[in-house]
Design a protein around this motif. Structure first.
Motif, PDB file in Angstrom:
ATOM      1  N   PRO A 184       0.851  -1.191   0.105  1.00 11.66           N
ATOM      2  CA  PRO A 184      -0.559   0.086  -0.181  1.00 11.66           C
ATOM      3  C   PRO A 184       0.959   1.195  -0.117  1.00 11.66           C
ATOM      4  CG  PRO A 184      -0.002  -1.249   1.770  1.00 11.66           C
ATOM      5  CD  PRO A 184       0.719  -2.120   1.401  1.00 11.66           C
ATOM      6  N   CYS A 185       1.615   0.904   0.437  1.00  8.98           N
ATOM      7  CA  CYS A 185       3.151   2.397   0.905  1.00  8.98           C
ATOM      8  C   CYS A 185       3.368   2.762  -0.756  1.00  8.98           C
ATOM      9  CB  CYS A 185       3.599   2.269   1.494  1.00  8.98           C
ATOM     10  SG  CYS A 185       3.975   2.471   3.294  1.00  8.98           S
ATOM     11  N   GLY A 186       3.562   1.422  -1.635  1.00  8.34           N
ATOM     12  CA  GLY A 186       4.004   1.609  -2.910  1.00  8.34           C
ATOM     13  C   GLY A 186       3.274   2.700  -3.672  1.00  8.34           C
ATOM     14  N   ALA A 187       1.760   1.856  -3.516  1.00  6.24           N
ATOM     15  CA  ALA A 187       0.731   2.758  -4.671  1.00  6.24           C
ATOM     16  C   ALA A 187      -0.070   3.973  -3.960  1.00  6.24           C
ATOM     17  CB  ALA A 187      -0.192   1.699  -4.380  1.00  6.24           C
ATOM     18  N   ILE A 188       0.033   4.180  -2.836  1.00  9.87           N
ATOM     19  CA  ILE A 188       0.398   4.991  -2.354  1.00  9.87           C
ATOM     20  C   ILE A 188       1.232   6.574  -2.568  1.00  9.87           C
ATOM     21  CG2 ILE A 188      -0.371   6.931  -0.336  1.00  9.87           C
ATOM     22  CD1 ILE A 188      -2.693   4.283   0.675  1.00  9.87           C
ATOM     23  N   ALA A 189       2.002   5.926  -2.295  1.00  8.39           N
ATOM     24  CA  ALA A 189       3.567   7.099  -3.044  1.00  8.39           C
ATOM     25  C   ALA A 189       3.443   7.410  -4.186  1.00  8.39           C
ATOM     26  CB  ALA A 189       4.703   6.256  -2.090  1.00  8.39           C
ATOM     27  N   LEU A 326      10.546  -0.742  -4.159  1.00  8.68           N
ATOM     28  CA  LEU A 326      10.564  -0.271  -3.304  1.00  8.68           C
ATOM     29  C   LEU A 326      11.116   1.105  -2.286  1.00  8.68           C
ATOM     30  CD1 LEU A 326      12.071  -3.350  -1.595  1.00  8.68           C
ATOM     31  CD2 LEU A 326       9.846  -2.948  -1.754  1.00  8.68           C
ATOM     32  N   GLY A 327      10.844   2.009  -4.455  1.00  7.72           N
ATOM     33  CA  GLY A 327      11.599   3.536  -3.949  1.00  7.72           C
ATOM     34  C   GLY A 327      10.802   4.369  -3.130  1.00  7.72           C
ATOM     35  N   TRP A 328       9.108   4.067  -2.298  1.00  5.28           N
ATOM     36  CA  TRP A 328       8.534   4.513  -1.452  1.00  5.28           C
ATOM     37  C   TRP A 328       9.216   4.705   0.501  1.00  5.28           C
ATOM     38  CZ3 TRP A 328       6.870   2.296   2.282  1.00  5.28           C
ATOM     39  CH2 TRP A 328       7.418   0.484   2.937  1.00  5.28           C
ATOM     40  N   GLN A 329      10.036   3.789  -0.717  1.00  2.00           N
ATOM     41  CA  GLN A 329      11.691   3.889   0.749  1.00  2.00           C
ATOM     42  C   GLN A 329      11.714   5.397   1.722  1.00  2.00           C
ATOM     43  OE1 GLN A 329      12.909   0.284   1.527  1.00  2.00           O
ATOM     44  NE2 GLN A 329      10.956  -0.831   2.369  1.00  2.00           N
ATOM     45  N   LYS A 330      11.825   5.711   0.478  1.00  2.00           N
ATOM     46  CA  LYS A 330      12.681   7.246   0.654  1.00  2.00           C
ATOM     47  C   LYS A 330      11.895   8.376   0.301  1.00  2.00           C
ATOM     48  CE  LYS A 330      16.759   4.701  -1.674  1.00  2.00           C
ATOM     49  NZ  LYS A 330      17.745   4.502  -2.409  1.00  2.00           N
ATOM     50  N   GLN A 331      10.624   7.951  -0.114  1.00  2.00           N
ATOM     51  CA  GLN A 331      10.214   9.319  -0.446  1.00  2.00           C
ATOM     52  C   GLN A 331       8.527   9.947   0.892  1.00  2.00           C
ATOM     53  OE1 GLN A 331       7.407   8.405  -3.682  1.00  2.00           O
ATOM     54  NE2 GLN A 331       5.661   9.776  -3.313  1.00  2.00           N
ATOM     55  N   LEU A 332       8.713   8.600   1.039  1.00  2.00           N
ATOM     56  CA  LEU A 332       7.707   8.751   2.874  1.00  2.00           C
ATOM     57  C   LEU A 332       7.736   8.974   3.727  1.00  2.00           C
ATOM     58  CD1 LEU A 332       4.719   5.551   1.504  1.00  2.00           C
ATOM     59  CD2 LEU A 332       4.627   8.403   0.910  1.00  2.00           C
ATOM     60  N   THR A 333       7.797   9.784   4.682  1.00  2.00           N
ATOM     61  CA  THR A 333       7.685  10.144   6.062  1.00  2.00           C
ATOM     62  C   THR A 333       7.793   8.984   6.611  1.00  2.00           C
ATOM     63  OG1 THR A 333       5.929  11.229   6.702  1.00  2.00           O
ATOM     64  CG2 THR A 333       8.318  12.130   5.634  1.00  2.00           C
ATOM     65  N   GLU A 334       8.086   8.872   7.881  1.00  2.00           N
ATOM     66  CA  GLU A 334       7.784   7.965   9.202  1.00  2.00           C
ATOM     67  C   GLU A 334       6.632   7.964   9.519  1.00  2.00           C
ATOM     68  OE1 GLU A 334       9.383   6.476  13.235  1.00  2.00           O
ATOM     69  OE2 GLU A 334      11.010   7.402  12.069  1.00  2.00           O
ATOM     70  N   ALA A 335       5.609   9.450   9.651  1.00  2.00           N
ATOM     71  CA  ALA A 335       4.797   9.313   9.986  1.00  2.00           C
ATOM     72  C   ALA A 335       4.049   9.682   9.198  1.00  2.00           C
ATOM     73  CB  ALA A 335       4.478  10.745   9.998  1.00  2.00           C
TER      74      ALA A 335
END
Length: 373
Positions: A184-189, A326-335
């Motif tokens: 979900p973080c990947g799709a939403i990012a 998995l680039g979303w891990q660098k794009q999204l903040t922890e929050a």
């Protein structure tokens, strides 16, 4: 393996050429039907084109989302609501889907067994021209790229919504439904990146209100504010997370009553060299040279207009060598990650439990039907 199904032999429609009316006698031999669905920005278009790279595949991109008005209105309503249609009505739906139309086609184009004029570069050029002059060139496009002849697999991809898709699938009775999901973080990012760049639009107030009206009872269980006022004020990543959950939960429900495979996009992409032949074998199509070329990345000449499959890299189905799902891990903040997973984690875990592991041939698989005499 699925049971053999008698293939559908569809005669080509008569078409007009000036005042003359010509009727072809060539038949379209459709032996298999595959529906691919998933939440937007989940790798569905990339996977659809990977399958479409086989010469045996007829691909229709977002057919029901784009061309539902081509169906008779009463039939469209029955398909959406009745959870079943007659065989004659199904024949009409498939005949309409098989009819070539520039709005349900999109590049890249590949060599095809079912096209008399099988030239990908010329196909791309004609597609671009038809998008510029649709009223003038649509009849010619339809004639040039109407499927003909030998047995084929029809692939229909849908991502715009899962609403009514259960009824549509019941009416279509596909040999296989392939549900693609992404973290979900990947799709939403990806959505957030598209919104920030102006290439995508955020959910409108009307869309949010409609979603709330249809999903109010489930919002509380998703740790989302259930009141309309609270829902409208939720951060956009939580709104998108709730939409991701609702759509994928519908796919999970559909899979209980139809033949289906759940595919984890990140897992498949990581193992794509080994997993692609297994998936294509299960679908019943061959791994070809152009499949390998697509799998290995973009065309060498991206400056060529006919080598571009989209207006920007954001929408391109080609994957560069440095592409990182998995680039979303660098794009999204922890929050942001915490907010998304607070809503979507249970559904994502269920999808992972249902997913094909990409290491062995998926079950079920399609066995090609024998044509009717």
């Amino acid at each position: 393996m699925l049971r053999n199904r008698a293939c559908l032999l569809i005669p080509e429609r008569p078409y007009c050429s000036g005042r003359r009316r010509t009727k072809c006698i060539v038949m379209v031999e459709l032996t298999r039907l595959l529906v691919l669905a998933g939440y937007q920005r989940s790798g569905t278009t990339w996977l659809s084109n990977l399958i479409n790279s086989s010469p045996e595949v007829i691909y229709r991109h977002e057919f029901f989302g784009r061309l539902w008005a081509k169906l008779p209105p009463e039939l469209w309503q029955k398909l959406k609501q009745n959870h079943g249609i007659t065989e004659v009505e199904r024949h009409t739906v498939l005949e309409t889907a098989l009819t070539a139309h520039h709005e349900a086609d999109r590049p890249p184009f590949f060599d095809k067994d079912h096209l008399v004029l099988s030239n990908p570069r010329l196909h791309h050029l004609m597609w671009m021209a038809t998008n510029v002059l649709p009223k003038l060139l649509s009849p010619l496009y339809r004639t040039l790229y109407q499927p003909r002849g030998r047995g084929s697999l029809l692939l229909i991809k849908e991502t715009r919504s899962a609403v009514n898709l259960d009824s549509i699938l019941a009416g279509l009775a596909p040999d296989l439904s392939l549900f693609v999901f992404r973290h979900p973080c990947g799709a939403i990012a990806s959505h957030l990146r598209g919104i920030a760049s102006g290439r995508m639009q955020p959910p409108t107030a009307k869309q949010l209100k409609v979603f709330h009206a249809h999903n109010q009872s489930s919002l509380r269980s998703l740790a989302v504010e259930p009141s309309l006022e609270g829902w409208m004020q939720e951060p956009i990543e939580r709104q998108l997370a709730a939409m991701w959950v609702a759509q994928n939960q519908r796919y999970l429900e559909m899979g209980k009553s139809i033949t289906s495979i759940y595919l984890d996009y990140e897992a498949f992409y990581a193992a794509r060299q080994q997993a692609t032949p297994l998936l294509l074998q299960a679908i019943g199509i061959s791994f070809t040279e152009q499949t390998g070329e697509f799998l290995n990345g973009s065309p060498t000449n991206r400056q060529s207009l006919l080598s571009r499959d989209s207006s920007s890299e954001f929408f391109s189905v080609y994957r560069q060598q440095n592409f990182d799902p998995l680039g979303w891990q660098k794009q999204l903040t922890e929050a942001q990650v915490e907010a998304i997973m607070a809503v979507a984690a249970p559904a994502y875990e269920t999808l992972q439990q249902r997913a094909w592991d990409c290491q062995v041939p998926p079950v079920p698989a399609i066995e090609a039907a024998q044509p009717l005499n």
